[in-house]
Write an enzyme that holds these catalytic residues in place. Structure first.
Site, PDB file in Angstrom:
ATOM      1  N   HIS A 169       4.299  -1.810   1.680  1.00 16.57           N
ATOM      2  CA  HIS A 169       4.947  -2.558   2.227  1.00 16.57           C
ATOM      3  C   HIS A 169       4.772  -3.460   3.324  1.00 16.57           C
ATOM      4  O   HIS A 169       5.044  -4.544   3.810  1.00 16.57           O
ATOM      5  CB  HIS A 169       6.284  -1.699   2.871  1.00 16.57           C
ATOM      6  CG  HIS A 169       5.651  -0.979   3.227  1.00 16.57           C
ATOM      7  ND1 HIS A 169       5.682   0.187   3.514  1.00 16.57           N
ATOM      8  CD2 HIS A 169       6.256  -1.146   5.153  1.00 16.57           C
ATOM      9  CE1 HIS A 169       5.168   1.223   5.083  1.00 16.57           C
ATOM     10  NE2 HIS A 169       5.572   0.278   5.809  1.00 16.57           N
ATOM     11  N   ASP A 199       4.099   3.361  -2.422  1.00 15.34           N
ATOM     12  CA  ASP A 199       3.893   2.591  -1.457  1.00 15.34           C
ATOM     13  C   ASP A 199       2.479   2.374  -0.965  1.00 15.34           C
ATOM     14  O   ASP A 199       2.106   2.596   0.074  1.00 15.34           O
ATOM     15  CB  ASP A 199       4.452   3.607   0.004  1.00 15.34           C
ATOM     16  CG  ASP A 199       4.764   1.914   1.096  1.00 15.34           C
ATOM     17  OD1 ASP A 199       5.299   0.828   0.737  1.00 15.34           O
ATOM     18  OD2 ASP A 199       4.889   2.657   1.883  1.00 15.34           O
ATOM     19  N   SER A 204       1.712   1.813  10.230  1.00 14.03           N
ATOM     20  CA  SER A 204       2.372   1.181   8.855  1.00 14.03           C
ATOM     21  C   SER A 204       0.456   1.601   8.477  1.00 14.03           C
ATOM     22  O   SER A 204       0.277   0.212   8.497  1.00 14.03           O
ATOM     23  CB  SER A 204       2.863   0.989   8.832  1.00 14.03           C
ATOM     24  OG  SER A 204       3.661   1.210   7.081  1.00 14.03           O
TER      25      SER A 204
END
Length: 512
Positions: free
Chosen positions: A132, A162, A256
């Site tokens: 993402h 992911d 992230s």
């Protein structure tokens, strides 16, 4: 004495030869080597930090050495997206449920910017991050800890976990050592390293709060009305593979894709999400276990796409009390097999509908993530040991995982070679001799992944297509593609090849 001298001489010569071979391999970092092999070569002859130079400040609970070793290999990722019109539309699922882990995405017209983190895992420029973080990005800029800037290209992505593997053109980079997430224990100290709020090289400390956490974020559909949150038909992997390491180390927007490491400085997880009502840290962060990431990243590097094996069942999680009540069982853990796929590994092994899977490889199954994460590390053809409860007694089965044709899609577009590569939105693998014979071509690469929103997706060039030339130049590898793109002058890409059914295409792309 002569024998002792001869023994010592032999040992010396053997050690020197081994060191010499290691040095040759180290200098080349052959692209045929797996990411783990590259790590072994690197750590055989490199030490990022001399332990004697680090002063302990907290006795046995000291994070200085781990922080010093890891920080140089965690990078800042800045992504650029195509202009979007302002207006309605639902928020991205990650933004909505877990805060903007990859930075504040702006909604007005004009190019959009986002940011995140990545971890260098190979000295020749391979970087792991979250899918993402880079999904649909047209331009990916990497800023290293020593403030050097590079453009990265997407090697491949895996929305089911992911994870994404990207690469920059650089050598002799510092790397983070891959650890063993199976050895991680609840309560042990860990560090989260990343770039929250664009604050480069930030280290926070906490403990492992839980393991095998499933939070239903990967692949979740807004309109999913399934009464059992973990009831799924396994081959579709609709909800992705989730078996997160939960930590209370402070993780915020921009972390992230960053590193979760133990006090030895070993990578045990890739930070992926936070549970938050505000979008900022509220005490709960989640990381993808590195043992799952190893398999995914090596598959992407080798094949351009993740090759998965499947047990061949539909199942429901008995930790859901409503489900347990519906099937009239007092079991509070395990997976209820609701159906078995015809011709699948489970059917061939003898597993039947109504069985309850209680153990995987001898480990107790408490929820679906205990099965999914183990299977997610394996390849088609691998065997997995399952224990099932049937008619009041447990039975053991060895299931051979079957392949399921991956349905992969993805992509992006731009002016530099890396941007253009990302805009094409696809991953590639050289053709085998059998494929060349089938399509009667002398050159080519096969499309192994198509990412949504890119050139290949827009023009419906599917997975399995063959690319034989770009701008009339024969293509046999990704390196050939890079050369053609680098020499692009007229702003056009003419891609020639064959669809999987043998039909030919000759598509032209205008590069803006």
């Amino acid at each position: 004495m002569k024998k002792i001298g001869l023994t010592l001489l032999t040992a010396f010569v053997g050690g020197a030869m081994a060191l010499g071979v290691y040095k040759v391999i180290e200098n080349k970092y052959s692209d045929n080597m797996s990411l783990e092999d590259k790590q072994k070569v690197y750590f055989a002859s490199n030490r990022t930090v001399n332990p004697s130079t680090v002063v302990s400040s907290a006795g046995s609970v000291d994070f200085t050495q781990a922080a010093a070793e890891v920080t140089p290999a965690v990078v800042y990722i800045r992504t650029t997206y195509a202009a979007k019109s302002s207006g309605g539309g639902s928020q991205d699922q990650f933004e909505q449920m877990f805060g903007q882990m990859f930075g504040q995405r702006m909604r007005p017209q004009g190019p959009q910017m986002a940011s995140g983190s990545g971890v260098i895992i190979s000295p020749d420029g391979y970087i792991v991050t979250n899918n993402h973080v880079v999904a649909k990005a047209e331009k990916i800029t990497i800023v290293t800890n020593d403030h050097r800037s590079f453009e990265a290209k997407v090697i491949g992505t895996d929305p089911n976990t992911d994870l994404a593997l990207i690469k920059i053109n650089a050598t002799n980079l510092p790397i983070v050592k891959l650890g063993n997430s199976d050895a991680v224990r609840v309560g042990e100290w860990v560090l989260a390293v990343g770039n929250p709020f664009k604050l480069n090289s930030t280290v926070t400390a906490g403990i492992v709060s839980a393991k095998g956490r499933q939070i239903d974020i990967i692949g979740k559909d807004d309109d999913d009305e399934n009464p059992y949150p973990v009831n799924q038909r396994e081959p579709t992997l609709k909800k992705g593979i989730e078996s997160f390491i939960q930590t209370d180390a402070a993780i915020n927007p921009g972390n992230s894709g960053g590193a979760l490491v133990n006090t030895n400085g070993e990578l045990i997880g890739i930070n992926a999400a936070i549970a938050s009502h505000t979008g900022s840290y509220e005490g709960y962060g989640f990381a993808i276990p590195v043992n799952l990431a190893k398999k995914v990243l090596n598959d992407i590097k080798k094949f351009g796409v993740v090759k998965r094996g499947y047990v061949g069942i539909s199942f429901a999680d008995l930790s859901n009390s409503d489900m347990a009540q519906d099937i009239k069982t007092d079991k509070t853990n395990g997976l209820y097999v609701s159906s078995v796929l015809a011709g699948g590994g489970a059917e061939q092994a003898g597993i039947k509908p109504g069985d309850i899977i209680t153990k995987v490889e001898g480990n107790v199954v408490y929820e679906s993530s205990d099965l999914q994460e183990r299977v997610g590390r394996l390849q088609p053809g691998d065997k997995i040991a399952l224990t099932v409860l049937r008619d009041g007694s447990e039975k053991n089965f060895s299931v051979t995982l079957k392949a399921d044709a991956p349905v992969a899609k993805t992509a992006a577009v731009s002016k530099s070679a890396s941007e253009l590569f990302n805009k094409m939105g696809a991953s590639f693998q050289p053709l085998s001799q059998a494929q060349k014979a089938k399509f009667k071509v002398n050159s080519g690469v096969v499309v192994t992944q198509v990412r949504p929103g890119g050139m290949f997706d827009d023009t419906e060039i599917p997975v399995g297509s063959i690319i034989t030339s770009i701008n009339k130049q024969p293509i046999n590898s990704v390196a050939d593609m890079d050369k053609v793109i680098t020499s692009l002058r007229n702003g056009r890409l003419i891609i020639t090849g064959y669809y999987p059914d043998g039909g030919s295409f000759n598509n032209m792309f205008e590069v803006q």
